[in-house]
Design an enzyme around this catalytic site. Structure first.
Site, PDB file in Angstrom:
ATOM      1  N   TYR A  31       0.831  -1.193   0.000  1.00 52.18           N
ATOM      2  CA  TYR A  31       0.000   0.000   0.000  1.00 52.18           C
ATOM      3  C   TYR A  31       0.867   1.245   0.000  1.00 52.18           C
ATOM      4  O   TYR A  31       2.087   1.189   0.219  1.00 52.18           O
ATOM      5  CB  TYR A  31      -0.963  -0.002   1.194  1.00 52.18           C
ATOM      6  N   LYS A 145       6.505  -1.725   2.116  1.00 51.29           N
ATOM      7  CA  LYS A 145       5.259  -1.190   2.672  1.00 51.29           C
ATOM      8  C   LYS A 145       4.150  -2.207   2.422  1.00 51.29           C
ATOM      9  O   LYS A 145       3.300  -2.048   1.538  1.00 51.29           O
ATOM     10  CB  LYS A 145       4.947   0.188   2.062  1.00 51.29           C
ATOM     11  N   GLU A 177      11.542   2.613  14.771  1.00 49.92           N
ATOM     12  CA  GLU A 177      10.650   3.685  14.307  1.00 49.92           C
ATOM     13  C   GLU A 177       9.326   3.552  15.059  1.00 49.92           C
ATOM     14  O   GLU A 177       9.205   2.727  15.975  1.00 49.92           O
ATOM     15  CB  GLU A 177      10.429   3.567  12.795  1.00 49.92           C
ATOM     16  N   LEU A 201      10.809   1.594   7.617  1.00 49.12           N
ATOM     17  CA  LEU A 201      10.282   2.059   6.336  1.00 49.12           C
ATOM     18  C   LEU A 201      11.010   3.357   5.970  1.00 49.12           C
ATOM     19  O   LEU A 201      11.247   4.217   6.830  1.00 49.12           O
ATOM     20  CB  LEU A 201       8.777   2.342   6.447  1.00 49.12           C
TER      21      LEU A 201
HETATM   22  N1  PLP Z   1       7.219   4.162   9.312  1.00 49.55           N
HETATM   23  C1  PLP Z   1       6.157   3.358   9.163  1.00 49.55           C
HETATM   24  C2  PLP Z   1       6.200   1.998   9.745  1.00 49.55           C
HETATM   25  C3  PLP Z   1       5.012   3.804   8.467  1.00 49.55           C
HETATM   26  O1  PLP Z   1       3.961   2.989   8.324  1.00 49.55           O
HETATM   27  C4  PLP Z   1       5.010   5.115   7.945  1.00 49.55           C
HETATM   28  C5  PLP Z   1       3.856   5.622   7.200  1.00 49.55           C
HETATM   29  O2  PLP Z   1       2.901   4.961   6.962  1.00 49.55           O
HETATM   30  C6  PLP Z   1       6.133   5.933   8.149  1.00 49.55           C
HETATM   31  C7  PLP Z   1       7.231   5.407   8.808  1.00 49.55           C
HETATM   32  C8  PLP Z   1       6.168   7.336   7.614  1.00 49.55           C
HETATM   33  O3  PLP Z   1       6.308   7.321   6.223  1.00 49.55           O
HETATM   34  P1  PLP Z   1       5.833   8.558   5.338  1.00 49.55           P
HETATM   35  O4  PLP Z   1       6.600   9.750   5.836  1.00 49.55           O
HETATM   36  O5  PLP Z   1       6.204   8.173   3.955  1.00 49.55           O
HETATM   37  O6  PLP Z   1       4.378   8.704   5.548  1.00 49.55           O
END
Ligand code: PLP
Length: 279
Positions: A31, A145, A177, A201
């Protein structure tokens, strides 16, 4: 709400999908979540690159990337969304019958997307949030993701149960994270965040923040933040597409500093909000 499902724009109640879709049986799908600023999809190319990476790593055969922007903007128009919105896109590997763990390479992905108004989270951004520390029980490919999010769901639910906004995850002594955000710490005016690896991520907001640090000569390092060192840091914040830059003012029962968002976090917020105003 009108949603997109496999080339059709239909009321969400009318979406029908086989229980043999592999995302239903195995969470076998990926996603993306993105948002607009000034009505424009923010960092669309970065999101598409990350989507391609996730699909490629899982060998899901989807190639229609050129159509996605149109789909997203059409969703906002069709639903008469007049202000900033977020878009959720999910691509599953497709339906295969009977259920087997292994997959054929020629399955047709099911593609689903919807747009919705962005929830106001100015209170969190202005005053800061509480987070809890939780064991990172996710798999070892958090760089993908994937829709397989159960341990993130459980961690975030635990955060909410404890009157916190987010669960910050750790493996051994290392903070990876948040359940749906990236995590940053500040010490002596220098910003720290975990390096990119299979444990986190690659957040698009994280990328933007590091670019802004570089441009504005703010010292930063992509290095591990240890749970055992947490008391030595001056400030913390989390980042994400809808979370943007949100200060952390409490970790479990410990108040950070004087319980107010720190100066460096405030400067990063300012740089971030000024930069998105200009897109
Ligand atoms: N880390 C995880 C596990 C996430 O699911 C997300 C966003 O869904 C993020 C970090 C932040 O990513 P982004 O800045 O691309 O929204």
């Amino acid at each position: 709400m009108i949603v997109y499902f496999n080339d059709k724009y239909i009321p969400h109640e009318e979406v029908k999908i086989s229980p043999f879709d592999r995302s239903f049986l195995f969470s076998d799908g990926v996603y993306e979540a993105l948002r607009t600023y000034n009505g424009k999809l923010f960092r669309l190319q970065d999101h598409l690159e990350r989507l391609k990476y996730s699909l490629q790593e899982l060998e899901i055969c989807y190639k229609d990337f050129d159509h996605l922007e149109n789909i997203f903007t059409k969703l906002s128009k069709i639903n008469n969304i007049k202000s900033e919105y977020s878009v959720y896109l999910q691509i599953s590997r497709g339906v295969s019958f009977p259920r087997t763990h292994n997959y054929e390479n020629n399955l047709t992905p099911n593609v689903f997307a919807f747009a919705k108004l962005i929830k106001d989270n100015s209170k969190e951004k202005n005053f800061g949030i509480k987070v809890i520390l939780e064991k990172d029980l996710r798999w070892l490919r958090c760089d993908i993701k994937s829709t397989s999010l159960l341990s993130s769901v459980m961690a975030n639910q635990n955060a909410i149960r404890n009157n916190a906004f987010e669960a910050i995850l750790f493996r051994d002594d290392i903070i990876t994270e948040g359940s749906h955000t990236n995590f940053f710490a500040v010490k002596n005016n220098k910003i720290y965040t975990a390096p990119l690896s299979n444990y986190i991520l690659s957040g698009i907001t994280r990328k933007v923040i590091l670019e802004l640090c570089k441009e504005n000569k703010i010292d930063f390092s992509e290095e591990h933040i240890k749970v055992s060192d947490i008391e030595y840091y001056d400030e913390f914040f989390i980042t994400g597409t809808t979370t943007e830059v949100t200060p952390v003012i409490q970790i479990d029962d410990c108040i950070v500093g004087d319980g107010k968002p720190g100066n460096i976090t405030r400067s990063i917020q300012e740089l971030f909000f000024n930069s998105v105003k200009q897109v």
